[in-house]
Design a protein around this motif. Structure first.
Motif, PDB file in Angstrom:
ATOM      1  N   ALA A  13     -10.307  17.617  -1.120  1.00  0.00           N
ATOM      2  CA  ALA A  13     -10.473  16.373  -0.361  1.00  0.00           C
ATOM      3  C   ALA A  13      -9.495  15.299  -0.854  1.00  0.00           C
ATOM      4  CB  ALA A  13     -11.905  15.888  -0.437  1.00  0.00           C
ATOM      5  N   ASN A  14      -8.239  15.702  -1.005  1.00  0.00           N
ATOM      6  CA  ASN A  14      -7.157  14.801  -1.434  1.00  0.00           C
ATOM      7  C   ASN A  14      -7.367  14.204  -2.816  1.00  0.00           C
ATOM      8  OD1 ASN A  14      -5.669  15.160   0.964  1.00  0.00           O
ATOM      9  ND2 ASN A  14      -6.972  13.659   1.996  1.00  0.00           N
ATOM     10  N   GLU A  15      -8.167  14.866  -3.639  1.00  0.00           N
ATOM     11  CA  GLU A  15      -8.414  14.400  -5.002  1.00  0.00           C
ATOM     12  C   GLU A  15      -8.112  15.548  -5.961  1.00  0.00           C
ATOM     13  OE1 GLU A  15     -12.141  12.787  -7.718  1.00  0.00           O
ATOM     14  OE2 GLU A  15     -12.385  12.942  -5.563  1.00  0.00           O
ATOM     15  N   THR A  16      -7.373  15.270  -7.016  1.00  0.00           N
ATOM     16  CA  THR A  16      -7.075  16.280  -8.030  1.00  0.00           C
ATOM     17  C   THR A  16      -8.253  16.361  -8.989  1.00  0.00           C
ATOM     18  OG1 THR A  16      -4.709  15.877  -7.851  1.00  0.00           O
ATOM     19  CG2 THR A  16      -5.473  17.002  -9.832  1.00  0.00           C
ATOM     20  N   LEU A  17      -8.789  17.560  -9.132  1.00  0.00           N
ATOM     21  CA  LEU A  17      -9.951  17.779 -10.001  1.00  0.00           C
ATOM     22  C   LEU A  17      -9.566  18.592 -11.221  1.00  0.00           C
ATOM     23  CD1 LEU A  17     -12.610  18.794  -7.317  1.00  0.00           C
ATOM     24  CD2 LEU A  17     -12.213  16.529  -8.293  1.00  0.00           C
ATOM     25  N   SER A  18      -9.956  18.096 -12.395  1.00  0.00           N
ATOM     26  CA  SER A  18      -9.771  18.832 -13.649  1.00  0.00           C
ATOM     27  C   SER A  18     -11.096  19.379 -14.153  1.00  0.00           C
ATOM     28  CB  SER A  18      -9.173  17.914 -14.715  1.00  0.00           C
ATOM     29  OG  SER A  18      -7.910  17.463 -14.314  1.00  0.00           O
ATOM     30  N   VAL A  19     -12.184  18.871 -13.571  1.00  0.00           N
ATOM     31  CA  VAL A  19     -13.534  19.290 -13.945  1.00  0.00           C
ATOM     32  C   VAL A  19     -14.321  19.558 -12.666  1.00  0.00           C
ATOM     33  CG1 VAL A  19     -15.697  18.563 -15.046  1.00  0.00           C
ATOM     34  CG2 VAL A  19     -13.515  17.881 -16.048  1.00  0.00           C
ATOM     35  N   LEU A  20     -15.037  20.665 -12.666  1.00  0.00           N
ATOM     36  CA  LEU A  20     -15.954  20.949 -11.553  1.00  0.00           C
ATOM     37  C   LEU A  20     -17.373  20.708 -12.035  1.00  0.00           C
ATOM     38  CD1 LEU A  20     -14.849  24.279  -9.818  1.00  0.00           C
ATOM     39  CD2 LEU A  20     -14.473  21.934  -9.065  1.00  0.00           C
ATOM     40  N   GLU A  21     -18.153  20.049 -11.210  1.00  0.00           N
ATOM     41  CA  GLU A  21     -19.578  19.914 -11.473  1.00  0.00           C
ATOM     42  C   GLU A  21     -20.281  20.962 -10.624  1.00  0.00           C
ATOM     43  OE1 GLU A  21     -20.616  15.849 -10.649  1.00  0.00           O
ATOM     44  OE2 GLU A  21     -19.879  15.196 -12.610  1.00  0.00           O
ATOM     45  N   ILE A  22     -20.913  21.907 -11.296  1.00  0.00           N
ATOM     46  CA  ILE A  22     -21.572  23.022 -10.608  1.00  0.00           C
ATOM     47  C   ILE A  22     -23.077  22.825 -10.721  1.00  0.00           C
ATOM     48  CG2 ILE A  22     -21.848  25.528 -10.503  1.00  0.00           C
ATOM     49  CD1 ILE A  22     -19.067  25.747 -11.800  1.00  0.00           C
ATOM     50  N   ARG A  23     -23.728  22.714  -9.580  1.00  0.00           N
ATOM     51  CA  ARG A  23     -25.172  22.506  -9.568  1.00  0.00           C
ATOM     52  C   ARG A  23     -25.908  23.837  -9.448  1.00  0.00           C
ATOM     53  NH1 ARG A  23     -27.080  23.546  -4.686  1.00  0.00           N
ATOM     54  NH2 ARG A  23     -25.728  23.270  -2.876  1.00  0.00           N
ATOM     55  N   GLU A  24     -27.174  23.800  -9.764  1.00  0.00           N
ATOM     56  CA  GLU A  24     -28.026  24.980  -9.648  1.00  0.00           C
ATOM     57  C   GLU A  24     -28.259  25.311  -8.173  1.00  0.00           C
ATOM     58  OE1 GLU A  24     -32.296  26.481 -11.465  1.00  0.00           O
ATOM     59  OE2 GLU A  24     -31.383  24.623 -12.172  1.00  0.00           O
ATOM     60  N   PRO A  25     -28.265  26.592  -7.816  1.00  0.00           N
ATOM     61  CA  PRO A  25     -28.508  26.950  -6.413  1.00  0.00           C
ATOM     62  C   PRO A  25     -29.964  26.690  -6.007  1.00  0.00           C
ATOM     63  CG  PRO A  25     -28.276  28.927  -7.742  1.00  0.00           C
ATOM     64  CD  PRO A  25     -27.994  27.765  -8.639  1.00  0.00           C
ATOM     65  N   THR A  26     -30.138  26.444  -4.720  1.00  0.00           N
ATOM     66  CA  THR A  26     -31.479  26.254  -4.163  1.00  0.00           C
ATOM     67  C   THR A  26     -32.057  27.613  -3.755  1.00  0.00           C
ATOM     68  OG1 THR A  26     -30.690  26.034  -1.891  1.00  0.00           O
ATOM     69  CG2 THR A  26     -30.811  24.004  -3.222  1.00  0.00           C
ATOM     70  N   TYR A  27     -33.328  27.614  -3.469  1.00  0.00           N
ATOM     71  CA  TYR A  27     -34.000  28.821  -2.978  1.00  0.00           C
ATOM     72  C   TYR A  27     -33.301  29.350  -1.722  1.00  0.00           C
ATOM     73  CZ  TYR A  27     -37.703  31.871  -1.227  1.00  0.00           C
ATOM     74  OH  TYR A  27     -38.405  32.951  -0.762  1.00  0.00           O
ATOM     75  N   ASP A  28     -33.011  28.449  -0.785  1.00  0.00           N
ATOM     76  CA  ASP A  28     -32.372  28.858   0.471  1.00  0.00           C
ATOM     77  C   ASP A  28     -30.988  29.464   0.225  1.00  0.00           C
ATOM     78  OD1 ASP A  28     -34.550  28.085   1.998  1.00  0.00           O
ATOM     79  OD2 ASP A  28     -33.721  26.105   2.443  1.00  0.00           O
ATOM     80  N   GLU A  29     -30.247  28.923  -0.740  1.00  0.00           N
ATOM     81  CA  GLU A  29     -28.922  29.479  -1.046  1.00  0.00           C
ATOM     82  C   GLU A  29     -29.036  30.857  -1.676  1.00  0.00           C
ATOM     83  OE1 GLU A  29     -26.730  25.169  -1.627  1.00  0.00           O
ATOM     84  OE2 GLU A  29     -27.689  26.125  -3.352  1.00  0.00           O
ATOM     85  N   VAL A  30     -30.030  31.046  -2.526  1.00  0.00           N
ATOM     86  CA  VAL A  30     -30.249  32.378  -3.113  1.00  0.00           C
ATOM     87  C   VAL A  30     -30.623  33.361  -2.013  1.00  0.00           C
ATOM     88  CG1 VAL A  30     -31.639  33.744  -4.727  1.00  0.00           C
ATOM     89  CG2 VAL A  30     -30.871  31.441  -5.366  1.00  0.00           C
TER      90      VAL A  30
END
Length: 107
Positions: A13-30
């Motif tokens: 999204a036009n932003e350079t990222l050096s760190v990713l924030e990874i969240r826990e998956p939801t029930y629906d995503e699993v």
């Protein structure tokens, strides 16, 4: 939420990222993507990269096209972070260090 320091920055999204924030998956995503590992007959865990590759852009809130530009090392580290949400491996280590009962007490 877990932070992953990238070995090679990516643009999302036009932003350079050096760190990713990874969240826990939801029930629906699993339910949608499945469990990112299986066990073989010897009881050894086998990573299912097809599943973790689907989780990465969703859990890191980045476009798939940005995830596709991640280095292989970063893809692997993100995959292991995702597996950790399911296995609780890091959570178990954290809770052991917070324990007030000495590990040799037998309690």
């Amino acid at each position: 939420m877990k932070e992953l320091l990238l070995s090679k920055p990516i643009v999302a999204a036009n932003e350079t990222l050096s760190v990713l924030e990874i969240r826990e998956p939801t029930y629906d995503e699993v339910e949608q993507f499945g469990i990112p590992f299986s066990y073989n007959e010897a009881g050894e865990m086998k990573l299912d990269s097809r599943v973790t590759l689907k989780y990465i852009p969703v859990l890191a809130s980045i476009p798939r096209s940005s995830a596709a530009k991640m280095s292989l090392k970063d893809v692997f580290m993100a995959s292991m972070t995702i597996v950790g949400f399911f296995t609780g491996s890091e959570a178990a280590a954290d809770s052991a260090s917070d324990s007030t009962i000495p590990p040799t007490s037998g309690a």
